[in-house]
Write an enzyme that holds these catalytic residues in place. Structure first.
Site, PDB file in Angstrom:
ATOM      1  N   ARG A  37      -5.373   8.987  13.689  1.00 47.90           N
ATOM      2  CA  ARG A  37      -6.635   8.309  14.002  1.00 47.90           C
ATOM      3  C   ARG A  37      -6.970   7.200  13.011  1.00 47.90           C
ATOM      4  O   ARG A  37      -7.973   6.512  13.175  1.00 47.90           O
ATOM      5  CB  ARG A  37      -7.768   9.335  14.078  1.00 47.90           C
ATOM      6  CG  ARG A  37      -7.655  10.191  15.332  1.00 47.90           C
ATOM      7  CD  ARG A  37      -8.882  11.038  15.668  1.00 47.90           C
ATOM      8  NE  ARG A  37      -9.852  11.217  14.630  1.00 47.90           N
ATOM      9  CZ  ARG A  37      -9.994  12.310  13.867  1.00 47.90           C
ATOM     10  NH1 ARG A  37      -9.203  13.335  14.037  1.00 47.90           N
ATOM     11  NH2 ARG A  37     -10.949  12.386  12.965  1.00 47.90           N
ATOM     12  N   ASN A  38      -6.145   7.007  11.986  1.00 51.61           N
ATOM     13  CA  ASN A  38      -6.379   5.878  11.089  1.00 51.61           C
ATOM     14  C   ASN A  38      -6.068   4.606  11.869  1.00 51.61           C
ATOM     15  O   ASN A  38      -5.067   4.530  12.579  1.00 51.61           O
ATOM     16  CB  ASN A  38      -5.493   5.988   9.839  1.00 51.61           C
ATOM     17  CG  ASN A  38      -5.918   4.996   8.776  1.00 51.61           C
ATOM     18  OD1 ASN A  38      -5.860   3.786   8.983  1.00 51.61           O
ATOM     19  ND2 ASN A  38      -6.356   5.503   7.639  1.00 51.61           N
ATOM     20  N   GLN A  39      -6.906   3.612  11.747  1.00 49.98           N
ATOM     21  CA  GLN A  39      -6.770   2.396  12.549  1.00 49.98           C
ATOM     22  C   GLN A  39      -5.945   1.298  11.875  1.00 49.98           C
ATOM     23  O   GLN A  39      -5.815   0.204  12.413  1.00 49.98           O
ATOM     24  CB  GLN A  39      -8.162   1.877  12.921  1.00 49.98           C
ATOM     25  CG  GLN A  39      -8.905   2.864  13.802  1.00 49.98           C
ATOM     26  CD  GLN A  39     -10.329   2.441  14.077  1.00 49.98           C
ATOM     27  OE1 GLN A  39     -11.009   1.869  13.225  1.00 49.98           O
ATOM     28  NE2 GLN A  39     -10.797   2.730  15.269  1.00 49.98           N
TER      29      GLN A  39
END
Length: 170
Positions: A37-39
């Site tokens: 979920r890190n962008q």
């Protein structure tokens, strides 16, 4: 004590992107920004073609080909979990930035991925360096913990910062 990663650099980086310290999932995977979920990788995919679907070595190759180096402020620290707020400042040791900037004199811009990276770099690293004329830019964190800002707004901030540094970003 957690130990971070070596810097990722190409031959002549012009921009250095700094996080604070890899999260637990990244440390286990031995990859920068490994949390799904890190962008970071979606943003870098949109801007310089370092798509999250690419194998990790190819993503790194796309970054370095664009003139971007990747590292963290801290070499090691104690921290419970992955949150920057849990880093124990009394145990945190910074990386060798004097050596890095000596080896990479073309780096003129430092992009700081989030508040902890920005605060730690400005308080603990910059005062120990000679005046290198670095342009330091705090950017919105790509961490899943910083979910209050939409992806398109983060991407726009990162795009503007890369373009201002002379990196061709889409």
């Amino acid at each position: 004590m957690l130990k971070g990663f070596a810097p990722v650099t190409g031959a002549h980086p012009r921009v250095l992107i700094l996080g604070s310290m890899p999260g637990a999932l990244s440390l286990r995977a031995s990859q920068y920004y490994a949390h799904p979920r890190n962008q970071f990788w979606p943003i870098m995919g949109m801007l310089v073609g370092a798509e999250p679907a690419l194998p990790y070595p190819q993503r790194l190759a796309r970054l370095t080909a664009a003139g971007i180096a990747l590292w963290d402020v801290f070499d090691r620290c104690e921290r419970e979990g992955s949150l920057d707020s849990e880093i124990r400042d009394d145990t945190a040791l910074t990386n060798d930035f004097r050596g890095f900037f000596t080896a990479h004199p073309d780096v003129a811009t430092v992009l700081l991925n989030g508040g902890k990276a920005a605060q730690s770099f400005q308080r603990r690293v910059l005062p120990a360096l000679p005046d290198l004329g670095l342009r330091c830019v705090r950017l919105p964190s790509t961490s899943p913990a910083h979910a209050s800002m939409r992806l398109d707004a983060k991407r726009a901030a990162w795009r503007d910062a890369l373009q201002a540094a002379g990196i061709a970003a889409a």
